[in-house]
Design an enzyme around this catalytic site. Structure first.
Site, PDB file in Angstrom:
ATOM      1  N   ARG B 273       0.818  -1.214   0.000  1.00 44.43           N
ATOM      2  CA  ARG B 273       0.000   0.000   0.000  1.00 44.43           C
ATOM      3  C   ARG B 273       0.846   1.256   0.000  1.00 44.43           C
ATOM      4  O   ARG B 273       2.073   1.204  -0.026  1.00 44.43           O
ATOM      5  CB  ARG B 273      -0.925  -0.015   1.218  1.00 44.43           C
ATOM      6  CG  ARG B 273      -1.917  -1.165   1.191  1.00 44.43           C
ATOM      7  CD  ARG B 273      -2.872  -1.073   2.349  1.00 44.43           C
ATOM      8  NE  ARG B 273      -3.376   0.298   2.479  1.00 44.43           N
ATOM      9  CZ  ARG B 273      -4.180   0.698   3.441  1.00 44.43           C
ATOM     10  NH1 ARG B 273      -4.567  -0.160   4.366  1.00 44.43           N
ATOM     11  NH2 ARG B 273      -4.592   1.942   3.487  1.00 44.43           N
ATOM     12  N   TYR B 281      -3.740 -10.203   4.243  1.00 46.00           N
ATOM     13  CA  TYR B 281      -4.925 -11.012   4.536  1.00 46.00           C
ATOM     14  C   TYR B 281      -4.422 -12.393   4.937  1.00 46.00           C
ATOM     15  O   TYR B 281      -3.727 -13.045   4.141  1.00 46.00           O
ATOM     16  CB  TYR B 281      -5.823 -11.133   3.318  1.00 46.00           C
ATOM     17  CG  TYR B 281      -6.544  -9.861   2.946  1.00 46.00           C
ATOM     18  CD1 TYR B 281      -7.682  -9.450   3.637  1.00 46.00           C
ATOM     19  CD2 TYR B 281      -6.104  -9.080   1.890  1.00 46.00           C
ATOM     20  CE1 TYR B 281      -8.356  -8.283   3.295  1.00 46.00           C
ATOM     21  CE2 TYR B 281      -6.771  -7.914   1.537  1.00 46.00           C
ATOM     22  CZ  TYR B 281      -7.892  -7.518   2.248  1.00 46.00           C
ATOM     23  OH  TYR B 281      -8.543  -6.375   1.896  1.00 46.00           O
TER      24      TYR B 281
END
Lengths: 675, 675
Positions: B273, B281
Site C-alpha cells: 500500500r 490477509y
C-alpha cells in the site's frame, strides 16, 4: 512612528514574484529560517508573463507541483508560420513542432503568472511556515563586507517599513490605468486568501539583520540600486502591444502558436492560452516614430486591435472579452554584477530584461534563484563551503548574456519586414526566420543551459571562459580536512555517458523500481531537497564479475571512513547529504534486491528496508521499455557513476572504481562533519 | 425534544461512504437539490476498503480527480504466486501482471478509503453546496406508493434525529476495540475540518420529504430493513485476519501483490500500500473450529501475526507500526430487490457482501450509485422519462450476482490447501488457481461489466435474460410525442465498431484536437456531467464523398426539427442534453476546422467558435499515434455513429445515415422539451 525591535533571519528575500518564490521554496525544503517580503499588497491576478519552458516544468516537478501546471495550462504543440504570398495576402507557409520531440517529458505550456505564484504559495504552506509578508517596503540597506567570510555573522542590515493598506494596493481594479493592468474575472483565484497585510504593524519600521539576502525585486530593483550595480545594454525602437482576449475570428490557426508576418503592416505573434484566452503580441508601427521612449498612455486597446486587424487581413478579428492589455518597448540589458561579497545576490528581472515574445522571462528568472537557492541553503546549514556561492554569477550571468544575444537576433527577425524576394536586402528572409525559430526552440526550452567548469562541474576547459569570467575553479583548501585537499582539478570522464553532459541537467528516462516493478521517469527520484546524488549505473549485475564490482563500490561507500560518512552530520540518516541510487541493466526478474549490498537498501528499525533506491532498465507491463541505458548513452555491461547536484545538473562522471575522484569532488565543496 | 419543521429535497442519500458520496457527486454535477446524511460523526481515517479497479479510476477521471488518486496511491503492477515445493518450503512459482496490459489507461491501485472520501468531499465543495450532514440518524421511513408515478410528488417521508457529539463519535481512538478500528497516525488527513456535527440541532428531530432516496447505509442497511427486503446467500467457514502494517521482513516480494499458499498453515495475500504500508490477509486456521459465527474478540493482532509467520516461514516477518487490523468471516449475499417503486433505491454493501480480497467491494459499491445517480438526476430535471430508472436493478443486481459467483470460486481456491500432487483431490490445484487468477483479472478490473439489452442499450437479445430478470425493454410510449413512439425495439449495428461494445463502457484511445494538435485520451471528453453524447466517427473526410455524408449528418442534426432541438430545453445551449463530438481519420494538416458544418464548431457571441468538438486520429509530435480507429474497430473510410450514455456505457451504434434510429433511441428515454 513606532519602531519595532531588530529581528534576525538567515535569509531575506526581497520580492515575491516567481524568482523570489522559487528562492523561498528552496528555503522551505532545506529548513532555512527565511523571510520573503514584497511591497505590493497582493499577488498578481492576470496578464504578465505566461510562457513556461520544459525546464521550468521539470523544476516544478522536482518540487512536486508540475502536475497542477500541466493540467491547468494550455499546451502549445505546433507553431504555424504565416507569411505574405506574391499578392501580399498572408498564407500559412509552414508548421513546426513547438517543442523539439524527445528533449523532455514535458512540452512548453502557457499559464498566467498568478497561478504559478499560487502553486508556489501552496507549496510553501505545505512544507514550511514561510509566508509572504506583503506590503513591506525596504528602505535602507547596509552590509559589513569585512565580515562576509565569517560563517556566524549577520553582516546585512535592512530597514523595512510596513505599509498601510492604501499604500500597498496596486491599481488592479480599473480598465483605464495606463499599463492596462486590471483584475481578471476569468482566472480562478482566491484573492481574500492572499491579502496578507501586516495588520497591526502598519506604518511601523523594522530592522532585519540577515546572513544572506536575494533581491528579486524586478527591473527597477531597489536592491540593485542600493548596491550601485548597473544594467548594460540597449533599448530598441520596436513598440509592441499585447492583448489577452477571447478572440472571435475566422483565422484558422487561432489555437496554434503563430508567427504572422504581413507584407507591410508589421507582425503578430499568437499565443493560445488557458480558458479560451489568446495572447496577441502586435507590432505597432505607427507609434514608433519618435524613436525614443514612447508615452504608453497614448496607446489604447482599440489602437492595438486595429493594428492586429491590418496584419491579419483578410481574416476578421474582434472580441467582447479582454482580460489584460499592455504595450512595451524592448530593452535588452544584463546586470554587470550578480552579487555583493557573495552575501547579497540579485536574480530575475533585477539583472536581465529582454523581449517577452520568446517566453523566456519568467523561466530564466526562476532558474536564477533555482540555481542559487540550494547553494545558499547548504552554506547556511553548514553542509557546503562558501566557495560554491561564486558559481551563481559565473553560471547565471553567462545564461543571461546568452539570452540577450538570442533575443536580439530573434526580435530583429520577428520585427522586420519580410523580404519581397532574394534581392530585397532590407527585408527579412522568411527562410532565415524559420531556421532561427527552429534552432531557437532548443534554447527556448531551457534545456540548452550548459554550466561551465567549476568546483561544481568537473569538466575540462577554462572556467572563466565557460562562465561569465568569474574565477570558479578549485582552490587550495585551507588544510581543514582530508588527503583530497591537494587535488586542484578533477575531470570527469564524459565518454562513459555520452548523453549525460557534465554541466547540463540530468535527463530522464523511464526505469522500473526493482522491488515493485512500477515504471517511473527517473527524474521523479531527483527531488529538489538539497541532496547531492550519486547515480550508480550498475550495468549487468547478472554477470558475477560486474556484480563483484558493484559490491566493492558499495563497500567503499558504506565504510565508516567513507566520504559519505564524513560529510553526513552525526545522528542524521546516511542518505541525508548524499543519496546513492542504482539503475542496473540486468533482467528485473533475475535480480533479488536484498542480495545487493546493504547500502542500496538501508534498513530502518521502524520502516524496514528501503525499497526506493534500486531501479532497472527493463520492459514494463503497461508503459513499454524505457531504454534508459541507450538514452543515457551508458554501456549496459560496465555502467558508470554520475554525480548529480541538488539542482539536477551533472557534476562528475567516472568509472565504478574511481572512488577517490568521486570523494575528491565532494571534498572540494562540502564541509567534513566528523573527525 | 424540539421538533424541527418539515423540509423538502429532491434526493436524500443515506450513508456517506463511497457509494453515497458517488451519488452525491452526480447530484452536484447535475444541479440536483440533494442532501446526504450519515449517522457517524466523522468519516473513516484508515483501514477498510482500499483496492481501486481501473474502472473506478476511469470514473474518478470523468469527475476530474483520478489524478489525485493516481498520485497518492500505490500502483500494483505484478502478482507473485508463492506455493510449497516438494519439501513444503514456499517458493515463488509465477509472476503475472496485476492488470491485463492494454485494457485501460489506468491500472489497479490501492489507497485507503478515507482519502477517496476526501477527494469526493473536495469535489462536492468545488461544484455544489452539498455538504455531508454527519451525526444524523434516520428513524422512520414512509413511502406513498400510489404517488410513485406522479412527477411532482414528494412521496417519501423520512424522520431523522440529529445526534449529540457523544452519540455520533465511533470508537476510533483505542487500540483495544474488538474490531481493531483505531485512528491512524500515518495517513494524512484533516480531522478537524471534517467534523460537521449539526451543532445547535443536537437531539432534535426533523421530517425530510423527498422525491427520491438512496440507501447507501452498509451491510446492516437501515433503509433495507425498513423496506423489508432481504439478503440471499450464505456465510462461509473461512476466518481471515487483516493487518495493515509497515513490515520488517526478508520476504523478497513484500512490495508485490502476492498470493502465498503454504503447505499446511493456510494462505496469505500481500497487498502493498501507500506510505510503506502493507496489508496482509491471513487465513486463521485455528479459530475456525466451531464452524459458526466466531467471537472476533478472541482474535488479537498477535494471533494474526503468528499465523502469518507460520505461513511465510522460513522468511521472517515482524513490525513495530500497525495502522489497523481486523478479522472477518466471508459472507456472500445479494439483495433480493434493489428498489421500491423506483423511488427508493439501495446501493453498495446494502445489497451485496462478499470477500474483500479481490479488491471489489468499494468499487462495485461506487459503481452501483454511479449507474444510478445520473438516471435519477435526469428524471428529477425533467430531461429523461422515469422508465429509465428500472434499468438500475436490471443492470446492477446482475453485476452483484456475477460478483458473488466470482468471489465464491476465487475464495474457495484461495482458502483451500494446495494439492500435494495430481492425485490429491482434496487439495487445490495451483495451476487451476493461477488460471482463475488470470481470468479473474478481467473481471476484477471492472471492465468486463456488460449491461443487457434495455431502452438504454440497443443490443439484440432478451433484456430479462441479460439482466437480473427485470423487464427493461422498450414500451409503447403514451403518445406524448413523435413518430418514433411506435418503434418498439431499436437494434444497433455492432459490426460497425467491433471494439466498442453496446452495453460496455466506451474505451479510450488517443486522439488529437483538430484546432491545436494536442493529444488527449478521448475519454477526457466524456466527462460525467449528465449529458448523452453522439460520437461521430467521421471517417476520411478528405474524400469528397465522405465529406458530403458528414455534412448531411450535420444538417440532419442541426435543423430546428431535429431530435437534438426537441430534447433540449429552450434557452439552453444546443449541446446541454446531447453533445456531438467528431473523430475523423483524414490527415490533420489537410482539414480546416471551420470548413466543417457549424454543428461541429458552434459559435458563441462572447467565446467565439468552440474548438473542442473535433478530433483526429493522426500522429502526434510527442505521444506517438493513437491508432484510435484501429483500437475502436471502426472503418477508416466510412466511419459510424455511436451513442454514449452519461456514464460512458455504449447505447447504440449505427451508420451515418441511420438518423431515424438515432432519434428513436432518444425518443424512448428522453422527454420532448418543445412543441
Amino acid at each position: 512612528m513606532v519602531q519595532l525591535q531588530d529581528s534576525m533571519c538567515d535569509l531575506l528575500i526581497v520580492g515575491a514574484g516567481p524568482a523570489g518564490l522559487m528562492a523561498a521554496t528552496w528555503a522551505a525544503r532545506c529548513g532555512i529560517n527565511a523571510r520573503i517580503i514584497d511591497k505590493r499588497g497582493t499577488k498578481v491576478f492576470n496578464g504578465q508573463a505566461d510562457g513556461l519552458q520544459c525546464r521550468s516544468l521539470e523544476i516544478f516537478d522536482s518540487f512536486g507541483f508540475a502536475d497542477r501546471v500541466w493540467q491547468e495550462s494550455n499546451h502549445m504543440i505546433e507553431i504555424c508560420l504565416w507569411n505574405p504570398d506574391e499578392t501580399g495576402r498572408i498564407r500559412r507557409t509552414d508548421r513546426i513542432p513547438d517543442t523539439i520531440p524527445g528533449i523532455s517529458r514535458f512540452q512548453q505550456v502557457v499559464l498566467h503568472q498568478g497561478r504559478i505564484e499560487r502553486f508556489f504559495l501552496d507549496s510553501l504552506a505545505e512544507y514550511s511556515d514561510i509566508q509572504v509578508e506583503r506590503g513591506v517596503l525596504p528602505e535602507q540597506l547596509d552590509i559589513d563586507h569585512s565580515r562576509a567570510e565569517d560563517l556566524d555573522a549577520f553582516p546585512i542590515r535592512v530597514k523595512v517599513r510596513h505599509l498601510s493598506d492604501d499604500e500597498a494596493t496596486p491599481f488592479q481594479h480599473s480598465t483605464n490605468v495606463p499599463d492596462g493592468l486590471f483584475r481578471s474575472s476569468l482566472a480562478k483565484d482566491d484573492t481574500d486568501d492572499l491579502i496578507r497585510k501586516s495588520r497591526g504593524k502598519n506604518g511601523t519600521t523594522e530592522i532585519i539583520r540577515t546572513k544572506y539576502m536575494i533581491g528579486c525585486d524586478g527591473a527597477h530593483s531597489w536592491t540593485r540600486r542600493q548596491l550601485g550595480f548597473s544594467m548594460e545594454g540597449e533599448q530598441t525602437d520596436f513598440i509592441w502591444g499585447v492583448l489577452d482576449i477571447i478572440p472571435i475570428t475566422d483565422f484558422p490557426d487561432i489555437r496554434m502558436r503563430c508567427a504572422i508576418h504581413s507584407a507591410e503592416s508589421g507582425s503578430v505573434m499568437v499565443i493560445p492560452r488557458e480558458n479560451k484566452l489568446v495572447r496577441l503580441y502586435i507590432q505597432l508601427t505607427e507609434v514608433s516614430k519618435n524613436g525614443g521612449q514612447v508615452d504608453r498612455s497614448t496607446i489604447t486597446p482599440s489602437i492595438i486591435l486595429q493594428a492586429a486587424q491590418r496584419i491579419m487581413f483578410p481574416y476578421k478579428l474582434t472580441y467582447t472579452y479582454c482580460d489584460w492589455w499592455t504595450a512595451y518597448q524592448i530593452g535588452q540589458r544584463v546586470g554587470n554584477n550578480f552579487s555583493s561579497s557573495d552575501r547579497i545576490f540579485l536574480a530575475g528581472d533585477a539583472v536581465h530584461t529582454h523581449s517577452p515574445k520568446a517566453g523566456q522571462g519568467m523561466n530564466v528568472s526562476m532558474q536564477d534563484s533555482y540555481n542559487l537557492g540550494w547553494k545558499i541553503a547548504l552554506v547556511i546549514n553548514g553542509i557546503a563551503q562558501r566557495s560554491i556561492l561564486k558559481t551563481y554569477q559565473s553560471e547565471r550571468r553567462r545564461v543571461a548574456q546568452d539570452l540577450i544575444a538570442f533575443d536580439h537576433r530573434f526580435s530583429r527577425l520577428f520585427s522586420g519586414r519580410p523580404a519581397k524576394d532574394a534581392a530585397d536586402e532590407a527585408g527579412i528572409s522568411m527562410a532565415e526566420f524559420k531556421d532561427a525559430f527552429e534552432k531557437g526552440n532548443m534554447f527556448a526550452s531551457g534545456l540548452a543551459v550548459d554550466y561551465g567548469a567549476s568546483i561544481l562541474v568537473a569538466k575540462p576547459g577554462d572556467s572563466a571562459d565557460q562562465g561569465d569570467g568569474t574565477d570558479v575553479g578549485p582552490q587550495q583548501t585551507n588544510g581543514s580536512s582530508s588527503s583530497y585537499s591537494t587535488i586542484l582539478k578533477i575531470t570527469g570522464k564524459q565518454d562513459l555517458a555520452t548523453n549525460i553532459k557534465m554541466g547540463m541537467r540530468f535527463p530522464s528516462f523511464q526505469v522500473l523500481n526493482q522491488a515493485d516493478a512500477r515504471p517511473w521517469p527517473f527524474a521523479h527520484f531527483l527531488k529538489s531537497d538539497g541532496r547531492f546524488r550519486i547515480i550508480l549505473f550498475a550495468g549487468n549485475i547478472a554477470s558475477p564479475h560486474q556484480f563483484q564490482r558493484i559490491q566493492t563500490f558499495g563497500e567503499d561507500l558504506s565504510g565508516p571512513d567513507s566520504f559519505i560518512h564524513r560529510f553526513t552530520p552525526l545522528g542524521k540518516p546516511i542518505d541525508s547529504v548524499i543519496e546513492v541510487l542504482m539503475i542496473h541493466s540486468a533482467p528485473r526478474k533475475g535480480i533479488e534486491l536484498l542480495e545487493l549490498h546493504d547500502v542500496f537498501h538501508p534498513l530502518d528499525e521502524r520502516e524496514g528496508y528501503d525499497y526506493g533506491k534500486v531501479f532497472v532498465d527493463d520492459e514494463s507491463y503497461h508503459e513499454g521499455h524505457g531504454e534508459a541505458y541507450k538514452g543515457y548513452g551508458v554501456d549496459r555491461e560496465r555502467g558508470c557513476v554520475v554525480v548529480v547536484r541538488p539542482d539536477q545538473y551533472v557534476g562528475w562522471i567516472g568509472e565504478v572504481e574511481d572512488v577517490v575522484d568521486l570523494g575528491g569532488y565532494f571534498d572540494r565543496i562540502l564541509i567534513p562533519q566528523r573527525g
